[in-house]
Design a protein around this motif. Structure first.
Motif, PDB file in Angstrom:
ATOM      1  N   GLN A   1       0.705  -1.068  -0.154  1.00 16.99           N
ATOM      2  CA  GLN A   1       0.352  -0.312   0.181  1.00 16.99           C
ATOM      3  C   GLN A   1       1.280   1.474  -0.193  1.00 16.99           C
ATOM      4  O   GLN A   1       0.150   2.384  -0.096  1.00 16.99           O
ATOM      5  CB  GLN A   1      -0.950   0.044   1.215  1.00 16.99           C
ATOM      6  CG  GLN A   1      -2.005  -1.104   1.642  1.00 16.99           C
ATOM      7  CD  GLN A   1      -3.146  -1.495   0.511  1.00 16.99           C
ATOM      8  OE1 GLN A   1      -3.095  -0.260  -0.021  1.00 16.99           O
ATOM      9  NE2 GLN A   1      -3.719  -2.632  -0.433  1.00 16.99           N
ATOM     10  N   GLY A   2       2.520   1.435   0.159  1.00 22.64           N
ATOM     11  CA  GLY A   2       3.261   2.950   0.162  1.00 22.64           C
ATOM     12  C   GLY A   2       4.287   1.858  -0.434  1.00 22.64           C
ATOM     13  O   GLY A   2       4.545   1.237  -1.440  1.00 22.64           O
TER      14      GLY A   2
ATOM     15  N   ASP B   1       7.357  -4.958   0.537  1.00 19.97           N
ATOM     16  CA  ASP B   1       6.838  -3.536   1.327  1.00 19.97           C
ATOM     17  C   ASP B   1       8.361  -2.851   2.075  1.00 19.97           C
ATOM     18  O   ASP B   1       9.464  -3.660   2.095  1.00 19.97           O
ATOM     19  CB  ASP B   1       5.586  -3.572   1.879  1.00 19.97           C
ATOM     20  CG  ASP B   1       5.862  -4.356   3.157  1.00 19.97           C
ATOM     21  OD1 ASP B   1       6.874  -4.403   3.689  1.00 19.97           O
ATOM     22  OD2 ASP B   1       4.443  -5.124   3.375  1.00 19.97           O
TER      23      ASP B   1
END
Length: 378
Positions: free
Chosen positions: A175-176, A191
């Protein structure tokens, strides 16, 4: 050991034919002409000459790669994604290196996603194609990067809407910011938090087994800690300490060492490299100046390497011959350090370009391991 190369040359027929022939002559690789096979099949009135010709090409290439360990050049339209997928499978099964050479202008066939495979462009409209120059300037870069492909991870601060990405460590959607293999290998996407394990050098100092941090490391993982990679699983093979990817997976799942370290001694992220002992991977450590083998933290852009033992050194120590706290110092930025280029512990000369422990109170410095090898009290 070098891997055989699969050079698939695509584009307009006349252009790719010329490029493929010149490369085959220079590299002395077997040249497989898919369309010559297709024409023979058409003359025999075979109902699916293009698909069958590709199967024949694939079989010939497989023999060259797996049995003879020879690179091959394939002159092919490569107009179907299934044909490309078969080439990727051949790359994996043969332990080879697939490179797509796209000749311009294109032949009008539909493009498809070739993520994870190197693509080199040849535009004969700008200048004549010279095989020697192409190999030395373009192909050798791929060769050096992939023959012993270490999955160099690069930082990505942007999300893409085209593909859902899942972290290979935590198995959650990314998500990032993330890290991914520079060549797009699907098993090497993480991630940011899972790659860096923020603040976990202290954890690694406690958890990293001794056999990974010594100057001549060994891979003595107990059976329950071993994990095989996807390629070995596809071949129904168990963990092998001769496989770089198995070593990476074992470390990642055991969380012995962070995959990425942002260390204050260097401006760029440092990648963990774990190579099979048989590869004779050697480097010179920027911290202590000694050679190391098999395992390092590496900046690919700068050819900067650190021993595992050096990156895990404590930031502050006490030792028997100084009542003050000594701090780990990475370079001689302060002018007065240059006058202290000898070791207070052993009284021998100290290379000012290497890391050292410094006592601000006494303005004295010591070799890293003169301190580490003595009675460290904290």
């Amino acid at each position: 050991m070098d891997c055989p190369m699969i050079l698939a040359v695509k584009g307009q027929r006349e252009l790719r034919g010329e490029v493929a022939c010149k490369l085959a002559k220079h590299l002395k690789y077997p040249l497989i002409e898919q369309e010559e096979i297709t024409l023979l099949l058409q003359n025999s009135q075979h109902p699916n000459p293009n698909d069958i010709s590709y199967e024949i090409v694939h079989k010939i290439a497989s023999i060259q790669l797996t049995q003879l360990k020879l690179g091959v050049i394939i002159n092919t339209p490569l107009c179907q994604e299934t044909h490309f997928d078969n080439l990727k499978q051949l790359e994996n099964s043969a332990g080879g290196v697939l490179v797509i050479i796209q000749c311009l202008p294109k032949d009008g066939s539909k493009d498809f996603d070739i993520r994870g495979v190197s693509r080199l462009i040849v535009d004969t409209r700008k200048q004549p194609f010279v095989a020697e120059d192409f190999v030395s300037k373009e192909l050798d870069k791929v060769r050096k990067r992939k023959y012993r492909h270490l999955h160099a991870l690069t930082f990505n601060n942007q999300l893409t809407d085209e593909h859902e990405l899942r972290c290979k460590r935590c198995e959650k959607d990314i998500q990032g910011p993330s890290y991914g293999c520079i060549l797009g290998c699907e098993d090497y996407i993480f991630d940011e938090a899972c790659a860096e394990l923020k603040g976990d050098l202290e954890h690694a100092r406690e958890k990293c087994p001794k056999y990974l941090r010594v100057r001549e490391p060994e891979y003595l993982f107990s059976k329950e800690l071993r994990h095989n990679c996807s390629r070995c699983r596809s071949k129904q093979k168990d963990f092998s300490d001769s496989c770089h990817d198995c070593l990476f997976q074992t470390n990642m799942k055991g969380e012995f060492l962070p995959i990425i370290v942002n260390h204050e001694s260097h401006a760029h992220p440092l990648n963990l490299v774990m190579m099979p002992l048989s590869y004779n991977y050697e480097f010179r450590c920027a911290a202590c100046g000694d050679f190391g083998h098999s395992i390092s933290y590496r900046c690919y852009d700068c050819n900067f390497n650190l021993h595992v033992s050096c990156i895990l050194l404590p930031l502050t120590v006490h030792y028997d011959y100084d009542k003050h706290t000594l701090r780990l110092t990475y370079d001689s930025l302060e002018q007065n350090f240059s006058d202290k280029s000898y070791c207070e512990a052993c009284k021998k000369e100290r290379n000012p370009e290497h890391w050292f422990y410094y006592c601000p109170a006494c303005e004295s410095s010591t070799h890293l391991y003169c301190v580490a090898n003595q009675s460290i009290r904290s």
